[in-house]
Design a protein around this motif. Sequence first.
Motif, PDB file in Angstrom:
ATOM      1  N   ALA A   1      -2.397  68.102  55.404  1.00 26.23           N
ATOM      2  CA  ALA A   1      -1.010  68.434  56.271  1.00 26.23           C
ATOM      3  C   ALA A   1      -0.502  66.931  55.887  1.00 26.23           C
TER       4      ALA A   1
ATOM      5  N   LEU B   1       2.956  65.086  56.664  1.00 30.47           N
ATOM      6  CA  LEU B   1       4.391  64.707  57.839  1.00 30.47           C
ATOM      7  C   LEU B   1       5.553  63.974  56.988  1.00 30.47           C
TER       8      LEU B   1
ATOM      9  N   LEU C   1       4.585  69.172  57.072  1.00 27.13           N
ATOM     10  CA  LEU C   1       5.338  69.669  58.249  1.00 27.13           C
ATOM     11  C   LEU C   1       6.430  68.615  58.380  1.00 27.13           C
TER      12      LEU C   1
ATOM     13  N   THR D   1      10.732  67.227  59.514  1.00 26.72           N
ATOM     14  CA  THR D   1      11.647  67.003  60.368  1.00 26.72           C
ATOM     15  C   THR D   1      12.464  66.087  59.477  1.00 26.72           C
TER      16      THR D   1
ATOM     17  N   SER E   1       8.191  62.528  62.065  1.00 23.05           N
ATOM     18  CA  SER E   1       7.668  62.963  62.541  1.00 23.05           C
ATOM     19  C   SER E   1       7.094  63.717  64.009  1.00 23.05           C
TER      20      SER E   1
ATOM     21  N   ALA F   1       4.213  68.977  66.791  1.00 22.45           N
ATOM     22  CA  ALA F   1       3.404  70.261  65.717  1.00 22.45           C
ATOM     23  C   ALA F   1       2.754  70.116  64.980  1.00 22.45           C
ATOM     24  N   LEU F   2       1.849  68.627  64.783  1.00 23.20           N
ATOM     25  CA  LEU F   2       0.743  67.769  63.596  1.00 23.20           C
ATOM     26  C   LEU F   2      -0.728  68.657  64.193  1.00 23.20           C
TER      27      LEU F   2
ATOM     28  N   ALA G   1      -0.376  72.648  64.470  1.00 22.70           N
ATOM     29  CA  ALA G   1      -1.271  72.803  62.422  1.00 22.70           C
ATOM     30  C   ALA G   1      -2.305  72.318  62.951  1.00 22.70           C
TER      31      ALA G   1
END
Length: 396
Positions: free
Chosen positions: A96, A98, A121, A123, A129, A133-134, A137
């Motif tokens: 993942a 950011l 992910l 922004t 970041s 949201a992390l 996810a």
Amino acid sequence: MKTKTDPSAPSSARDKLLFTPGPLTTSHSVKEAMLHDAGSWHFEFNAVVASVRERLLQLGGVSRGRGYEAVLLQGSGTFGVEAVFQTCVPAEGKVAVLSNGAYGERMIQMLKHARIAHLALRTGEDTPSDPAALDRALAADPAITHVAAVHCETTTGVLNPIDELGHVTHRHGRTYVVDAMSSFGALPIDLAGWHIDFLISSANKCIEGVPGFSFVLCRRDVLLACEGIARSLSMDLIGQLKGFEKNGQFRYTPPTHAILAFSRALDELEAEGGPAARCARYMRNHQTLVTGMRALGFRPYLDPAVQSCIITSFLFPPDPEFDFDTFYRRLSDKGFIIYPGKISQADTFRIGSIGRIFEADIQGLLAAVQQTVNELGILVETPTPPPAVETAPSFS
Ligand SMILES: *Cc1c(COP(=O)(O)O)cnc(C)c1O
């Protein structure tokens, strides 16, 4: 306090000042340290390599005794980041990323090239970041094995919350990779406390060495657990570590001069008072810059609340005749090198506050900007008042 760059340098040796994201203006003595030919097999050079590795761990607040290693790798910072992915993400792994700028996007490119599964992910370029949201996810996708983030996204100068992202990553039991290229050595970073498994930075950013190598600070057990994964021979960090442990050497030709310069740069960082003092100087540079540019009618792109003291993006003035290349050349003629913007959502240019530059150098740059604005008859905005004074990040 107002020392100009390198009073020790003969005037013939003074180059134009670099207000860039790197390579940066370095001290005369750092450049002087390169006036030697060092043998890559020779014990004296290998002792310098060993001490550099040791001192990098100290700078990161960790040590070999606490289970950390410093691995140096030939090439620029990008090579170090790519080496971590090439060495440490298994075939069935997923990363993942950011991303809020060019360096986050570059990590995604690396993963595409290595055919490693990944999730972006994103922004906006002006938005840090998002740890929430992390969190979502990682909860939703158990296939994600690694999280990669950028500390200071040098594209804009925005600062990302790598501490909070680290806590989220740790809570979900994933491996955490941080690109701290343009922050390590100046901004506070707590490798252990923020659960950073791999931190990457390079010689020619806040430590103020010359380009030539990157370095990875990592947990030894996490690195060694990756044995057998490496997709690349020259970028295999385990192979590189084993080389250092076997005979103290780089496996392939080392950047000898860059290492000698870096060792001197580490001495100078220490003499300045360490990362806290360096950060304070960069902060003064940044505040002088922003206050001065605002007074000249230029507006920073970022909200001061998310802006780092490393590099600042300024919006093009509203004058339809404004031409960046002309502006750049006029400043270069006066001895000052600024940097083009890299933002997709706005027309900007960048001015860095890092490297061997001091408040008096920023004042020199501001005078040159003012003179250039007058020469070219650039229409700027009504000057805006300076933002509330930012406080320096705290060092524990
Ligand atoms: C400078 C930098 C890099 C590395 O760029 P190179 O051109 O390879 O040195 C990576 N990430 C960030 C955030 C940087 O500032």
